[in-house]
Motif scaffolding. Structure first.
Motif, PDB file in Angstrom:
ATOM      1  N   ASN A  24       0.858  -1.187   0.000  1.00 61.07           N
ATOM      2  CA  ASN A  24       0.000   0.000   0.000  1.00 61.07           C
ATOM      3  C   ASN A  24       0.897   1.241   0.000  1.00 61.07           C
ATOM      4  O   ASN A  24       1.457   1.616   1.033  1.00 61.07           O
ATOM      5  N   HIS A 136      -1.439  -6.069  11.674  1.00 64.59           N
ATOM      6  CA  HIS A 136      -2.298  -5.092  12.351  1.00 64.59           C
ATOM      7  C   HIS A 136      -3.769  -5.305  12.034  1.00 64.59           C
ATOM      8  O   HIS A 136      -4.626  -4.693  12.635  1.00 64.59           O
ATOM      9  N   ARG A 137      -4.073  -6.161  11.031  1.00 66.65           N
ATOM     10  CA  ARG A 137      -5.472  -6.298  10.631  1.00 66.65           C
ATOM     11  C   ARG A 137      -6.081  -7.651  11.026  1.00 66.65           C
ATOM     12  O   ARG A 137      -7.298  -7.789  11.068  1.00 66.65           O
ATOM     13  N   ARG A 212      -2.410 -10.146  -1.485  1.00 68.43           N
ATOM     14  CA  ARG A 212      -3.043 -10.375  -0.186  1.00 68.43           C
ATOM     15  C   ARG A 212      -4.208 -11.357  -0.193  1.00 68.43           C
ATOM     16  O   ARG A 212      -4.757 -11.664   0.855  1.00 68.43           O
ATOM     17  N   ASP A 250     -10.631  -3.119  -5.357  1.00 76.21           N
ATOM     18  CA  ASP A 250     -11.433  -1.883  -5.387  1.00 76.21           C
ATOM     19  C   ASP A 250     -10.586  -0.628  -5.572  1.00 76.21           C
ATOM     20  O   ASP A 250     -11.087   0.482  -5.499  1.00 76.21           O
ATOM     21  N   GLY A 372      -3.783   6.686   4.473  1.00 75.77           N
ATOM     22  CA  GLY A 372      -3.567   5.287   4.846  1.00 75.77           C
ATOM     23  C   GLY A 372      -3.955   4.343   3.715  1.00 75.77           C
ATOM     24  O   GLY A 372      -3.960   3.123   3.879  1.00 75.77           O
TER      25      GLY A 372
END
Ligand code: SUG
Length: 449
Positions: A24, A136-137, A212, A250, A372
Motif C-alpha cells: 500500500n 495489524h489487521r 493479499r 477496489d 492510509g
C-alpha cells in the motif's frame, strides 16, 4: 427487490500512520507522520452522512477498543496498561502500532456478503475476512464477526461463517475483492471474485508486493455461500497493478448494479471470464451489462493509485426523479480525482457521456483515510438488503442526523486532534482513548454485546 445499504466503520481515536499496509504505497509514504484521529473520524462520518442524505440507508459500526491489550499480552508485554504500552513502544514500536491500529475503519475489508437471492439454501451468507496478510489487521476478524452477529441477528436468515482458516494459502481481504453485479431488481446476482495469487496456477511474473488474497480463499467462500457456479466468476489481478500499489481490487475496478468499470490492467487474461460474465448477465436478466474499460492512456496505473478514482462510491439515490425516468447514479469521488488532471477528465467524461447514467458527482475530502490508502468505497461494506433485512436492522446503528450529531460530539471530546506513536508514553492518553468507544456506544444507546 433488493436495496443497497451501506455500513461504514467509524474511525477510532488511535488512528495513526504506522506504514503497515502491505503493498500500500500511500500507507508507506505517510509512515510516522502526525495523524489527526479527530479529522479522520469527522471526515468519514461526513462522507457517510452524505450517502444517507442521498436517500441510501446508511449504518455505522463503532470502533473496538484500542490498544488491543490482549494481543500485547499474548506477545509478551505484561503489566498494567501503561506498562504494556510503554514496553511495546520501547522494544517493538511496530507491534504497538499494530495494537493501536484503526484499520478496521476500512469496512470493505470486513467481510464478503452475498444475499439470500444468490444462495441455493436461500440464506444470506457472510464470511468475515481473516486479513492475515498484515498483522495489524488480523485481529479485526473476531471483532467484525461480533458486529455482524449483532447487526444480522436472525439465525434463520443469516449464516455468519467463521473467518477462513488462518493459513497463508487462504488469505482473504473480504468485499474489497468481490463485486456483485445484478439486474435492476437486484434479485439476479453475479458474483465476481478477484484474487492476486493462485497457488495452483502461479503467474510467470511475480508482483513486487505479496498479493493479499488467494483464489483458494475466494473459491472456499463461493462454496460456503452456496453460490451457483454458472453465476460465479474468478479473476486474477494483474501483477503489474499489484506492483503499482493496487493491493485490493477496489483500487482498480468497481461495480454497481449492472455496471462494471475497470482499468485495462485490472485483470490478467481476464477477457474470457469477463465475456462469460457478460454472456451470463444478458442470458439470465435479459438486460444489458455495461462494461467500461479505462485504458492506461486515459488513466495511468500511477494516477489510478494516486487519485483512487476506482474507489469512488457509485450510488443510486433513494429519491428517484419523475416516474418512468431511468435510475440516476451518483458518484462520490475522493477530492484527489479533482486535483489529478487525468482523473478529473475521466470523471467529466463519465458525466457527459450517455453511456453511463452518472449525473451527479460529489468530491469528498478524506485526507486522513487516503493517507492510509483508503478512499470512499473502502470505508463501507455494502449489503444488498431484502425487506426482511431492512426491517431487522438495528435502529441505533442507523446514521440519522441525530446519531451523526451525537457521534460527532463524542469525537470532538475524546479524539486527539493530533497523534504520534510516542504520545502513548502518557498513561492518561491510553485511558482516554479507551474511554472513547464506550462513550460512542452510550451516545447512540447501543447495548454492549
Ligand atoms: O489494508 N491501510 C489499509 C487500507 C485498506 C483500504 N481498503 C480497501 N481498499 N478496501 C490496508 O492497507 C494503513 C495502516 C498504516 O499505515 O499503518 C492500512 O492498513
Amino acid at each position: 427487490m433488493l436495496t443497497e445499504i451501506n455500513i461504514d466503520a467509524l474511525v477510532g481515536p488511535t488512528h495513526h500512520f504506522g506504514g503497515l499496509g502491505v503493498g500500500n504505497v500511500a500507507s508507506h509514504a505517510h509512515q510516522d507522520e502526525t495523524s489527526s484521529p479527530r479529522s479522520a473520524a469527522l471526515e468519514g462520518l461526513k462522507k457517510a452522512a452524505l450517502v444517507a442524505a442521498l436517500g441510501v440507508p446508511q449504518y455505522v459500526w463503532l470502533p473496538p477498543a484500542r490498544p488491543n491489550l490482549q494481543w500485547l499480552q499474548q506477545l509478551g508485554f505484561s503489566g498494567d496498561r501503561a506498562e504494556q504500552v510503554a514496553g511495546a513502544l520501547h522494544a517493538a514500536p511496530r507491534v504497538l502500532s499494530a495494537a493501536l491500529s484503526s484499520a478496521f475503519m476500512w469496512a470493505a475489508n470486513s467481510a464478503t456478503v452475498t444475499p439470500a437471492a444468490d444462495a441455493r439454501d436461500g440464506q444470506y451468507h457472510f464470511t468475515p475476512a481473516n486479513l492475515i496478510s498484515s498483522w495489524h489487521r488480523a485481529t479485526e476478524a473476531a471483532e467484525r464477526s461480533l458486529d455482524l452477529r449483532q447487526t444480522f441477528s436472525d439465525p434463520g436468515h443469516y449464516a455468519i461463517h467463521p473467518p477462513l482458516h488462518r493459513v497463508v494459502p487462504l488469505r482473504d481481504e473480504g468485499a474489497a475483492n468481490h463485486m456483485r453485479l445484478c439486474d435492476e431488481s437486484g434479485m439476479i446476482g453475479f458474483n465476481v471474485f478477484v484474487h492476486g495469487a493462485d497457488e495452483e496456477n502461479p503467474t510467470d511474473v511475480m508482483p513486487s508486493f505479496m498479493p493479499r488474497h488467494t483464489r483458494a480463499a475466494s473459491e472456499a467462500i463461493a462454496r460456503l455461500h452456496r453460490l451457483d457456479p454458472a453465476s460465479t466468476f474468478f479473476l486474477h489481478q494483474h501483477p503489474d497493478a499489484i506492483s503499482a500499489g493496487v493491493f485490493h481490487n477496489d483500487v482498480i475496478a468497481t461495480s454497481h448494479g449492472g455496471l462494471l468499470i475497470h482499468h485495462e490492467k485490472a485483470f490478467l487474461d481476464g477477457e474470457r471470464e469477463l465475456e462469460r460474465l457478460q454472456h451470463a448477465f444478458v442470458g439470465r436478466t435479459g438486460q444489458e451489462m455495461r462494461r467500461i474499460e479505462i485504458t492506461g492512456r486515459e488513466l495511468s496505473l500511477a494516477d489510478a493509485v494516486q487519485s483512487y478514482f476506482f474507489n469512488s462510491q457509485i450510488l443510486t439515490p433513494g429519491k428517484r426523479g419523475r416516474a418512468g425516468d431511468p435510475p440516476r447514479m451518483v458518484l462520490i469521488c475522493p477530492q484527489q480525482c479533482r486535483q489529478i488532471d487525468a482523473a478529473r477528465r475521466l470523471v467529466e467524461r463519465l458525466v457527459d457521456e450517455d453511456e453511463v447514467p452518472v449525473d451527479e458527482v460529489h468530491f469528498v475530502s478524506l485526507a486522513e483515510s487516503m493517507a492510509g490508502g483508503g478512499g470512499p468505497a473502502c470505508l463501507r461494506l455494502r449489503v444488498p438488503a431484502d425487506q426482511r433485512t431492512l426491517l431487522q436492522m438495528p435502529d441505533c446503528l442507523r446514521l440519522t442526523p441525530q446519531n451523526e450529531e451525537k457521534l460527532a460530539s463524542v469525537i470532538q471530546r475524546y479524539y486527539p486532534e493530533e497523534l504520534k506513536l510516542s504520545d502513548f508514553l502518557d498513561p492518561q492518553l491510553v485511558e482516554f482513548v479507551m474511554q472513547a468507544p464506550r462513550e460512542l456506544r452510550q451516545a447512540i444507546r447501543m447495548v454492549e454485546g
